[in-house]
Design a protein around this motif. Structure first.
Motif, PDB file in Angstrom:
ATOM      1  N   UNK A  79       0.867  -1.392   0.253  1.00 45.42           N
ATOM      2  CA  UNK A  79      -0.040  -0.094  -0.073  1.00 45.42           C
ATOM      3  C   UNK A  79       0.839   1.227   0.003  1.00 45.42           C
ATOM      4  N   UNK A  80       1.899   1.394   0.652  1.00 43.35           N
ATOM      5  CA  UNK A  80       2.839   2.339   0.833  1.00 43.35           C
ATOM      6  C   UNK A  80       3.456   2.480  -0.520  1.00 43.35           C
ATOM      7  N   UNK A  81       4.018   1.509  -1.164  1.00 46.94           N
ATOM      8  CA  UNK A  81       4.765   1.632  -2.365  1.00 46.94           C
ATOM      9  C   UNK A  81       3.881   2.239  -3.231  1.00 46.94           C
ATOM     10  N   UNK A  82       2.591   1.916  -3.379  1.00 44.24           N
ATOM     11  CA  UNK A  82       1.688   2.419  -4.335  1.00 44.24           C
ATOM     12  C   UNK A  82       1.521   4.038  -3.969  1.00 44.24           C
ATOM     13  N   UNK A  83       1.208   4.218  -2.949  1.00 45.12           N
ATOM     14  CA  UNK A  83       0.972   5.892  -2.370  1.00 45.12           C
ATOM     15  C   UNK A  83       2.205   6.586  -2.917  1.00 45.12           C
TER      16      UNK A  83
END
Length: 147
Positions: free
Chosen positions: A132-136
């Motif tokens: 999720x953080x990589x996407x963000x």
């Protein structure tokens, strides 16, 4: 919440990256398109375990709380957030080559195996948190350049 570990999400991000070129300019911040591409390539190398960084002292104190806030919803990362010092890029380089490198690294996320990942600020993260953080993170920088 979107995750880098989803095939359709990776394809969407790569399509957005492919809209960038030497003439792309930032809508906020100080990075050039090359510096952003290099920053994101280095970040992906960290996520994949190709490079490692120790967690900062301040991260050990506040990282988990900050990560929880960062991942609480689908809202984008705020503009002009600080970055880990090792990811501050200066100078110029080959935009086309750096873009290809970043895309190649994103493709590697399909076979993610870095289960001992430690972010230099947030600390140890689960695979779901990483995804999720990589996407963000990627979305933040693509929005920064209007992609």
């Amino acid at each position: 919440m979107k995750t880098i570990f989803d095939n359709a999400t990776r394809a969407e991000l790569i399509a957005r990256i492919n809209t960038l070129d030497e003439n792309s300019t930032a809508q906020w911040g100080k990075m050039t398109v090359y510096q952003m591409l290099k920053h994101c390539s280095l970040w992906e190398e960290m996520v994949l375990g190709k490079t490692t960084y120790k967690q900062s002292f301040i991260g050990k104190l506040f990282g988990k709380m900050a990560l929880k806030g960062m991942l609480k919803d689908d809202s984008p990362v705020k503009k002009n957030m600080p970055t880990v010092p090792g990811f501050n890029i200066t100078g110029t380089g080959d935009v086309k080559a750096e873009k290809a490198k970043w895309i190649s690294l994103i493709h590697e996320e399909e076979n993610f195996a870095n289960h001992n990942f430690v972010h230099p600020f947030f600390g140890k993260m689960t695979k779901d948190q990483i995804g999720c953080f990589a996407y963000k993170h990627i979305d933040h920088h693509l929005r920064q350049f209007g992609a």
